[in-house]
Each structure stands twice: as structure tokens, then as C-alpha cells.
Design a protein around this motif. Structure first.
Motif, PDB file in Angstrom:
ATOM      1  N   ASN A 293       0.834  -1.204   0.000  1.00 34.23           N
ATOM      2  CA  ASN A 293       0.000   0.000   0.000  1.00 34.23           C
ATOM      3  C   ASN A 293       0.871   1.257   0.000  1.00 34.23           C
ATOM      4  O   ASN A 293       0.632   2.203   0.745  1.00 34.23           O
ATOM      5  CB  ASN A 293      -0.971   0.014   1.180  1.00 34.23           C
ATOM      6  N   GLY A 294       1.883   1.239  -0.837  1.00 34.96           N
ATOM      7  CA  GLY A 294       2.775   2.379  -0.974  1.00 34.96           C
ATOM      8  C   GLY A 294       3.685   2.177  -2.180  1.00 34.96           C
ATOM      9  O   GLY A 294       3.605   1.165  -2.879  1.00 34.96           O
ATOM     10  N   LYS A 295       4.539   3.146  -2.422  1.00 35.76           N
ATOM     11  CA  LYS A 295       5.487   3.087  -3.531  1.00 35.76           C
ATOM     12  C   LYS A 295       6.872   3.482  -3.026  1.00 35.76           C
ATOM     13  O   LYS A 295       7.021   4.258  -2.086  1.00 35.76           O
ATOM     14  CB  LYS A 295       5.067   4.040  -4.664  1.00 35.76           C
ATOM     15  N   MET A 323      11.319   5.270   1.400  1.00 33.51           N
ATOM     16  CA  MET A 323       9.866   5.389   1.398  1.00 33.51           C
ATOM     17  C   MET A 323       9.474   6.836   1.638  1.00 33.51           C
ATOM     18  O   MET A 323      10.178   7.571   2.343  1.00 33.51           O
ATOM     19  CB  MET A 323       9.261   4.493   2.486  1.00 33.51           C
ATOM     20  N   SER A 334      -0.699   5.100  11.222  1.00 32.36           N
ATOM     21  CA  SER A 334      -0.561   4.802   9.793  1.00 32.36           C
ATOM     22  C   SER A 334       0.011   3.395   9.652  1.00 32.36           C
ATOM     23  O   SER A 334       1.000   3.047  10.310  1.00 32.36           O
ATOM     24  CB  SER A 334       0.363   5.819   9.122  1.00 32.36           C
ATOM     25  N   LEU A 336       1.446   0.293   7.119  1.00 30.36           N
ATOM     26  CA  LEU A 336       1.985  -0.128   5.824  1.00 30.36           C
ATOM     27  C   LEU A 336       2.220  -1.632   5.840  1.00 30.36           C
ATOM     28  O   LEU A 336       2.609  -2.195   6.875  1.00 30.36           O
ATOM     29  CB  LEU A 336       3.304   0.588   5.514  1.00 30.36           C
TER      30      LEU A 336
END
Length: 598
Positions: A293-295, A323, A334, A336
Motif C-alpha cells: 500500500n505504498g510506492k 519510502m 498509519s 503499511l
């Protein structure tokens, strides 16, 4: 031989010498072992640390700015003092299934080692181990990847078998990490784990993070003579894998002239906005971290030295992925999730992970060659499932490829026999018009047209074979399935089939490439002679040139090409049993063709 033939032979010899020089200069960089550890990095003339600086003395990349991508020059970095060694005691926990054992460390909260339980180590000693306790842990939380001291995490095993890490960072940021195995996808090859990271603001003020790093671990060559391109850091953007290998850090020079293009670099740091994953890779194994759920926003890497003996060391590479930063209000959390693959480069397994992880195979940047490699690999594995022997699977694969190309090769052989039948007439034209090359070419083409002969008809099968050969070469060079696969006297189909070394010289004796060269010479002897005398003499050297190029390639590739040559010899023998070709002029419309027997 005439002057032109000698020139052609000289160029061939120079080409062979150039190839050997290229292979030597691109072999793994083996450096003299340092006499003693230094407290500070050695500096070059520009003040930048040496690319072989140890982990304890490497520069922090965060103080350097962004290193340019490999295609552009980069400014030299300046060294910073190393952090002191961590004062806490390192502790380990393990996660294990039937295929892999993950040794987790409280140093940075990551994977210190990944032991592949069903993959034998070099020379069948122990098991393959990815990463090392003295390198960056896989999945470790890192604020500055160039500094050796990593933060301490509290570590505890949970009731469900997972391992959880916790740490309170400055400004009230609570970091919680949990490692666990994902549900098995099959009965074997379960190398997939998950890392969940929770950032929670326990402070009274908003928390802002400019960005952080996740350790990717490290990679070392598997075999002493691995090509540097195998030992690399890789990332993927929109389905296209990009990478640098251990040779990138050395000073770059222009070919032949030797002028320095850019100085040696101690670290690599590049912004890669929107990358899907980052990985460390060698010839057959990889560790890939994919944010679910990120790049990935940055890639960082540096070389390091490992002793092979008392007198020499070899380069490895370690890396981390950056990140994006985030902001948390008091009490906000949050989360990840990261998918971690630590295992062999099994294309069928990697292609199913859903984020283009199969691109780690680096088959080719050309779509056609990549498709050929994938198709050949899938077909080879299908055949192996039937015969349970990769040597036999490669032979059957060669037979199937040859069966598909058999009709085309028949037409090519027929065309070559017609060309050979026309050779006396062509030689007569060349003698007649030897002082007028333009007229000679016109008459030769007219002769071809009159007899309906295609002068390039014999080359078509070779052109089709080329992408198959290149696709097979790219595939056989790094698929883990062939590693330690034996066949007859071959102990490892992924390596040269060396049975001994010549005394004094130390040159390896590889049987399959020698058989390949002998079969190639036999095939050249059977091929109908076309072209002029000079061309024929040059072609005589082709088996030798091909032998030199392929001598130290994987035994699987030599097995494929030897089998291919033997099948082609069989086809030539069958074609030669056919009646002698009859030259037949192509008559104008309405006229009966006139047959000319030769």
C-alpha cells in the motif's frame, strides 16, 4: 590464401583477443585483501572515499545529495564519521516453514539471514543463505542507510507464531513491526513472508517524517567467476526492471583511450518515484520487498568487500529503498504492509506474486527475446515434469524446436544445393567481368533470377534460430531450476562442465563445448559450398570463433547447441540422399522452362 582472406582471418583473431580482454575486464572484481582495518576511509585525489570502503567507514548518503543514474556522471561524495557500534545485545528469533528459515534480529527490526532449507550451498556444503549478520537486515527500519548503528527494537514472539518488534522513536513516534508467513501457495516453494509496520503518534504534537529507508539486505556472487551483472540491486517501475551491478561503483573510463569518464563512487542514491519494489539479486537468488500500500521513492546501494582467501577479496552489494515521508496527528496511526520474497529466482513462482516480480529475471529488454525466454522456460519445466531430468528436458526441448523448424531448414538446404550447383556459372561470370564489379553483380543477380534461386534462402533458418539462441542464453543463465542439476558427467547444468584443468596453464577442460565445436566443424564440412573462395575460408573459422565465445557458458547451453548441431547433421545427411538438384530456368509467361542438368 589471398590478401583479402588474410585480412578476414586477422580480423577474426583480433575479435577473439578483444572478446577475451572484455571477459577478463568484466569478471568479478577481485581485490587484494587489506593489510589492516582502517579507522577512516581511504580517499582518492578528489577527496571521495574509495568504493571499497568498509561498512564501518562508508559515507552517509543523506549528506551527499542524489547520485546521478548510471548513464550520467555523478559528483563525488564526501565521507562522514561512522556512528559508534550499538551498545545493546543483539537477539534473534526465527520464523520457519518447510522451505525457508528467517532469522530475525532486534538490530533495526529485520531479517538478519534467510536460510533456504532445500537449496544446497556451493559444492553441496550446507544450505544457501541470503544476507549476512554483518550487513543491513532485510526489512530493517533505517533512518540513514550509510551509518552502521541501527536502532534497537524490543522483540517478542506472538501467540499466532509471528514475531513483533516495537520501538519508541523521538517525538513520541511508536513503531511496531510484525513478521509472519503468508498462507502457503502450494506444497513447495513457499518463500513469501509479510511485514506489517504501524506508525503511531503517542506525542502531543503533530509528527512529520521527511522519509525513511527499509533495508533490502545484501547480495554476493554465488560462484567465483560470476559475471558482475548478476550481483545487483534492482527496482521496478511500471513493469520495467532497472538495476545497477557491483561494477557501477568503480571509476568509469572511455573504451580504448582510457580517459576517465567519472571517478569512483562510494554510494548510489537515486530518486525512483513510484517504483513497485526493490530487491537484491545474484545469479540464482533474490530478496524482494514489495510495498503493498505504498510506492518506493529512492534506491540506495553501496559495495562491500568479502574475503575469499588470505590474499584476495571480492565485491558484494547491499542496499535499501527509500519510502515517502508522512504526517501523523496526535493519536493517529498509519499502517503499511510489505511483501517479502526471499528465495530462488523461480519465474513461475515470481510471476504469480502480482507486482511484476517476475521482471527480476532480467531476460531481456526486448519484448521478443523476453517472450522467447519465458516460453522456452515454461516448456522446459513442462518437459522436466514428465522426464524428471533437466538434461533430458533440454534435449527434448531441442528436438521439439528442430521439429518445428525442420520444413524451413529443408527449403534452406535445397536453396543451398541450388546455389552450389550454380557456383561454376557464377565463377565464370566473376572471371569474365572481374574488371567491372557493377556489371558482374548485375549478371550474378540475373543468373539467380533466371533459375529462380534466392541467394539468402539458406540464411532464413539461421535468422529464426538467433532469437531462440539468445532467448535460451538469457534464460539458462539465471534460472534456479538448473542449479545443481546433473546430467551424465555434468554436475551442474548452470555452470561449465569442467572435468579437469590443464597442468601448468590451469585452463579448464570443458567437454560439451568441445563436442559442440566438433559438431559445428562436421556440419560446416557437410554444408554445400557457396560464395567465393575467400568467403568459404572465412566460414572455416566460424566453429573456432563460436567455441571461444561459448567455452565458459553454462553446460545447458552447450548441450542445447550440440544437440541442435547433431540434428542438423542428420537433416543434411537425409537431404543429401535426395536426387541431385536440377537447375531449371524460369521461363517467361507462356513458354516452357528449359531444364539444365549439372
Amino acid at each position: 590464401m589471398d590478401r583479402q582472406a588474410w585480412i578476414a582471418v586477422t580480423l577474426c583473431v583480433l575479435g577473439l583477443i578483444g572478446w577475451q580482454i572484455y571477459m577478463t575486464s568484466h569478471a568479478p572484481r577481485v581485490l587484494p585483501a587489506p593489510a589492516a582495518a582502517s579507522a577512516s576511509p581511504s580517499a582518492n585525489d578528489s577527496g571521495a572515499p574509495s568504493p571499497s570502503a568498509s561498512i564501518a567507514t562508508a559515507a552517509s548518503p543523506l549528506a551527499q545529495g542524489t547520485v546521478s543514474p548510471p548513464s550520467a556522471p555523478a559528483a563525488p561524495a564526501t565521507a562522514e564519521p561512522a556512528n559508534p557500534a550499538p551498545a545493546f545485545e543483539e537477539k534473534l528469533e526465527t520464523l520457519r516453514n518447510e522451505d525457508v528459515e528467517l532469522r530475525l534480529t532486534n538490530r533495526g527490526g529485520g531479517i538478519s539471514e534467510a536460510r533456504l532449507l532445500n537449496q544446497k550451498g556451493e559444492n553441496d556444503k550446507g544450505v544457501v543463505i541470503l544476507n549476512s549478520p554483518d550487513r543491513l537486515p532485510i526489512g530493517a527500519f533505517i533512518e540513514q542507510p550509510g551509518l552502521p548503528a541501527l536502532p534497537e527494537f524490543a522483540m517478542a514472539r506472538q501467540a499466532d507464531g509471528s514475531v513483533q518488534f516495537e520501538r519508541i522513536a523521538p517525538q513520541g513516534l511508536a513503531i511496531q513491526k510484525r513478521f509472519s508467513f503468508l498462507p502457503p501457495a502450494g506444497k513447495k516453494d513457499n518463500y513469501l513472508a509479510e511485514m506489517q509496520v504501524d506508525f503511531r503518534n503517542d506525542g502531543t504534537e503533530p509528527y512529520k517524517n521527511a522519509g525513511y529507508y527499509i533495508g533490502l539486505g545484501s547480495a554476493l556472487p554465488i560462484h567465483p567467476r560470476d559475471m558482475p551483472a548478476y550481483t545487483r540491486v534492482v527496482w521496478c517501475i511500471e513493469g520495467n526492471a532497472k538495476s545497477i551491478d557491483v561494477n557501477w561503483f568503480a571509476a568509469q573510463k572511455y573504451p580504448l583511450v582510457g580517459v576517465e569518464k567519472r571517478p569512483a563512487q562510494p554510494i548510489y542514491l537515486e530518486k525512483v518515484n513510484g517504483a513497485e519494489w526493490g530487491a537484491m539479486s545474484n545469479q540464482f537468488f533474490t530478496s524482494i520487498i514489495t510495498p503493498l500500500n505504498g510506492k518506493v521513492s529512492e534506491i540506495w546501494a553501496r559495495p562491500f568487500e568479502v574475503k575469499r582467501s588470505e590474499t584476495e577479496t571480492i565485491l558484494g552489494i547491499e542496499g535499501a529503498m527509500g519510502m515517502p515521508g508522512f504526517e501523523l496527528q496526535p493519536g493517529q496511526t498509519s499502517t503499511l504492509r510489505f511483501q517479502i520474497y526471499a528465495g530462488p529466482k523461480l519465474y513461475n513462482r515470481l510471476a504469480k506474486l502480482g507486482h511484476d516480480e517476475g521482471e527480476i529475471m532480467n531476460f531481456s529488454s526486448f519484448s521478443l527475446l523476453r517472450l522467447v525466454s519465458e516460453a522456452l522456460l515454461n516448456f522446459m519445466n513442462l518437459l522436466h515434469g514428465w522426464v524428471h531430468d533437466y538434461g533430458l528436458a533440454i534435449i527434448l526441448l531441442t528436438v521439439c524446436v528442430k521439429a518445428v523448424l525442420w520444413p524451413l531448414q529443408n527449403k534452406a538446404n535445397k536453396s543451398m544445393r541450388h546455389m552450389a550447383a550454380l557456383a561454376p556459372k557464377m565463377q565464370g561470370l566473376k572471371e569474365k567481368y572481374k574488371d567491372d564489379p557493377t556489371r558482374m553483380n548485375q549478371e550474378v543477380m540475373k543468373l539467380y533470377k533466371e533459375h529462380g534461386v534466392n541467394p539468402v534462402g539458406g540464411c532464413l533458418p539461421m535468422m529464426i534460430q538467433l532469437p531462440i539462441f539468445l532467448g535460451l542464453f538469457n534464460m539458462l543463465g539465471q534460472v534456479a531450476e538448473l542449479r545443481n542439476a546433473s546430467f551424465l558427467w555434468v554436475h551442474d547444468l548452470s555452470q561449465p562442465d569442467t572435468i579437469a584443468h590443464l597442468p601448468l596453464l590451469g585452463w579448464p577442460i570443458n567437454i560439451l563445448p568441445l563436442l559442440m565445436g566438433a559438431s559445428q566443424m562436421w556440419l560446416m564440412h557437410m554444408t554445400p559450398k557457396t560464395g567465393d573462395t575467400t568467403q568459404q575460408r572465412v566460414m572455416m573459422f566460424m566453429p573456432l570463433i563460436f567455441l571461444v565465445f561459448c567455452y565458459n557458458f553454462a553446460a545447458a547451453l552447450a548441450l542445447y547447441y550440440t544437440t541442435q548441431n547433431l540434428l542438423t547433421i542428420l537433416q543434411f545427411w537425409h537431404n543429401q540422399k535426395q536426387p541431385v538438384p536440377v537447375l531449371e530456368k524460369v521461363a517467361p509467361a507462356g513458354k516452357r522452362p528449359r531444364k539444365v542438368r549439372t
